[in-house]
Design an enzyme around this catalytic site. Structure first.
Site, short mmCIF file in Angstrom:
data_model
loop_
_atom_site.label_atom_id
_atom_site.label_comp_id
_atom_site.label_asym_id
_atom_site.label_seq_id
_atom_site.Cartn_x
_atom_site.Cartn_y
_atom_site.Cartn_z
N GLU A 143 -100.09 58.11 4.21
CA GLU A 143 -100.63 58.30 5.56
C GLU A 143 -100.23 57.05 6.31
OE1 GLU A 143 -102.41 57.73 8.61
OE2 GLU A 143 -104.37 57.70 7.61
N LYS A 187 -106.86 49.39 -4.60
CA LYS A 187 -106.53 48.08 -4.05
C LYS A 187 -106.74 48.13 -2.54
CE LYS A 187 -103.07 46.20 -2.06
NZ LYS A 187 -103.76 45.28 -1.11
N GLU A 224 -95.49 51.56 17.13
CA GLU A 224 -96.94 51.56 17.00
C GLU A 224 -97.43 50.14 17.30
OE1 GLU A 224 -98.60 52.19 13.04
OE2 GLU A 224 -100.09 53.51 13.93
N CYS A 276 -104.55 54.77 13.47
CA CYS A 276 -103.21 55.33 13.34
C CYS A 276 -103.06 56.60 14.18
CB CYS A 276 -102.89 55.61 11.89
SG CYS A 276 -104.21 56.50 11.03
#
Lengths: 143, 474
Positions: B245, B170, B379, B279
């Protein structure tokens, strides 16, 4: 010392070289055309792809560069660039790095220095490539 | 793109169970460039059923056959890299140069790397009279993000295929187009029907349905920490293996013996690539406190030189962020930095001059940041660099480790000193002196940056179960 330029100028050169690396990696004529100047020449370290003797040859213009890069894509495998450093001087950029991989099944590993000459519009008009094989690689030198 | 409103299940492109669609927005223009079908629980169930059926035979295929499949997929990616790049530019705004040079080829690298390691991977181990066997875990659900869409899908699909798993992918509903091309490549490579399946849709529906499905053995997820926690919760009742992750807020330590002009210029620039939407971006730059002014001047010059604009333009180095939601979040965090007292060196809120449309962000540098500020802890996922001062090496390590995340890190300076510090940083990887990505080396995070490792041979282990056959050598 890595640069005799003001920081802002060397930053502009970094932008140019980032776009050059993208163009080089993709072998895309449009991307290459945007960073290469009129009369561009690439002075390669070998005479021809089948002859590793470092007698040199010249690739001229975007179309020939695309052909050269496509040849490499067809014949080289697992190519890795490591330890890239760039040094900026007015209208000149020097790269040092190591390159390794397989050329039609044969391993190669070289220490390389490339010298780029820029024109008045800061486009690349010459890429002089120097390879030294085999290369003793001292990893992780301070920058 | 004819298959964007279909799903790939059991080796065929099929019509979704519902007619629901979602526009795919080009972030550079804010206009819809396509529309993707949204899946349902019923679609997920069909895909998982197909995968389960295929697993029985695919898990038993000889290694050589799977090596050939991986190589065929890598070759297919190379043939269609230009199409993949165009899809990535349209769906998430990556500059075309980056898309052609790295976004699309990254997929090829993962399949080629998997083929390389698979050829000699040790699936069995003898322990005295016992035989220890590594076997494919079964049916794997893969939920992938929009920021490196082909890279993130490939680094899951390649090892799963390598070890003999079946799978359902997905991709992000924000960036679904490149996944369609990749699926066509996988089909053309001859992957047996049912081994690989694609269901498009949102996380709340399709992601959840995959995570709770009793016939899914493992979920591998890349995305935000918040969503990763939800996936793990949903997977817990059926005791699935979950690899994640997740986010990062990676420190970039500049030692006092580094060449500041070179290193800070390089790293401030690199942080902005992919519009800061990586990331593992080195978004917290740690510099000796006494040299804050020097560092911030260099960093500002670097980001001010960056060409921000239309990602389809070959002169562009930084494009837009992916969505209005992401643009709003970046703006809010930039404002929080100003409000909390950080020094705005360059950039700031609003769009760059001359860009009135599209989700463009000003590349921004903050100096005099303290590690308790939101811009140092959260982040941002945009081209925003924060510079934090440290007193000595111990202080730098303390600040680097003072984060809920532990994905990546960067250190520049004399090699031995940098290497010694790297061993004290609690992250899954550290780049020394500008070292680039290594597709052979494991990638993953400590702490809230995730569980498990991807990339290279280490990535195989996550998709394997271990069986001990006792008395095998009696």
């Amino acid at each position: 010392m890595t640069s005799s330029l003001h920081t802002a100028e060397s930053a502009n050169y970094r932008d140019l070289m980032t776009r050059f690396r993208w163009a080089f990696a993709s072998a895309d004529p449009e991307l290459l055309g945007a960073v290469l100047g009129e009369g561009f020449e690439w002075h390669i370290h070998t005479f021809d792809p089948d002859d590793p003797a470092p007698t040199g040859r010249v690739v001229r213009g975007v179309d020939e560069m695309v052909c050269e890069l496509e040849w490499r894509k067809q014949n080289w495998a697992n190519v890795r660039f490591e330890g890239l450093n760039e040094y900026f001087a007015p209208k000149f950029i020097t790269q040092s790095f190591t390159i390794s991989g397989f050329d039609r099944g044969s391993r190669f590993h070289a220490a390389a220095v490339d010298l780029y000459t820029l024109d008045g519009s800061d486009l690349i008009v010459k890429k002089d490539t120097y390879w030294k094989q085999p290369a003793p690689v001292a990893k992780g030198a301070a920058q | 793109m004819t298959n964007v409103k279909k799903f790939y299940i059991g080796g065929s492109w099929v019509t979704p169970s519902s007619g629901a669609i979602l526009d795919v927005i080009n972030p550079a223009t804010e206009a819809a460039v396509s529309a993707v079908a949204l899946g349902t629980e019923a679609d997920v169930d069909k895909a998982v059923t197909a995968a389960r059926a295929a697993f029985a035979s695919f898990s038993q295929t000889p290694v050589d056959e799977r090596v050939d499949l991986l190589r065929a997929i890598a070759a297919g990616i190379r043939r269609r890299e230009s199409e993949l790049a165009d899809a990535i530019v349209a769906e998430m705004g990556s500059p075309r140069g980056l898309a052609l040079a790295l976004q699309a080829p990254a997929g090829r690298f993962h399949f080629a790397t998997a083929a390389k390691f698979l050829a000699s991977y040790p699936f069995t181990e003898a322990l005295d009279t016992s035989l220890v066997v590594s076997e494919p875990i079964g049916v794997v659900a893969m939920i992938t993000p929009w920021n490196w869409p082909i890279n993130q899908a490939a680094c899951k699909i390649a090892p799963a295929l390598a070890v003999g798993c079946a799978m359902v992918l997905k991709p992000s509903e924000i960036a679904p187009l490149s996944a369609v091309v990749l699926t066509e490549i996988i089909h053309d490579a001859g992957v047996p029907p049912g081994v690989f399946n694609l269901v498009q849709g949102d996380g709340a529906t399709v992601g959840t349905a995959l995570s709770v499905h009793p016939d899914v053995d493992m979920v591998t997820f890349t995305g935000s920490t918040r969503a990763g926690i939800e996936v793990a919760k949903n997977a817990a009742p059926t005791v699935k293996r979950v690899t994640q992750e997740l986010g990062g807020k990676s420190a970039n330590i500049i030692l006092d013996d580094a060449n500041f002009a070179h290193v800070i210029n390089r790293d401030a620039f690199d942080m902005c690539l992919n519009t800061g939407q990586s990331c593992n971006a080195g978004t917290r730059m740690l510099v000796p406190a006494a040299r804050m002014a020097e560092a911030s001047t260099i960093a500002a010059s670097a980001v001010e030189s960056i060409s921000v604009g239309d990602p389809a333009d070959v002169g562009t180095t930084v494009g837009p962020v992916v969505s209005q939601q992401q643009w709003d979040r970046v703006q809010e965090l930039i404002q929080s930095g100003i409000d909390e007292g950080a020094t705005l060196v360059t950039g700031g809120v609003g769009r760059p001059d001359g860009l009135g449309r599209g989700y463009f962000v000003k590349p921004t540098v903050f100096a005099d940041v303290t590690n308790d500020m939101r811009i140092a802890r959260e982040e941002i996922f945009g081209p925003v660099l924060v510079i934090i001062g440290y007193e000595d090496d111990d202080d730098a390590v303390r600040i680097a480790n003072d984060s809920p995340y532990g994905l990546s890190g960067y250190i520049s300076g004399s090699h031995d000193r940098a290497l010694a510090l790297a061993k004290r940083i609690r992250t899954g990887e550290i780049h020394l002196n500008g070292a680039g990505p290594d597709f052979d080396a494991p990638f993953g995070g400590y702490k809230q940056s995730g569980n498990g490792r991807e990339w290279g041979a280490h990535g195989f282990a996550e998709f394997l179960e271990t069986k001990s056959i006792l008395g095998a050598f009696n």
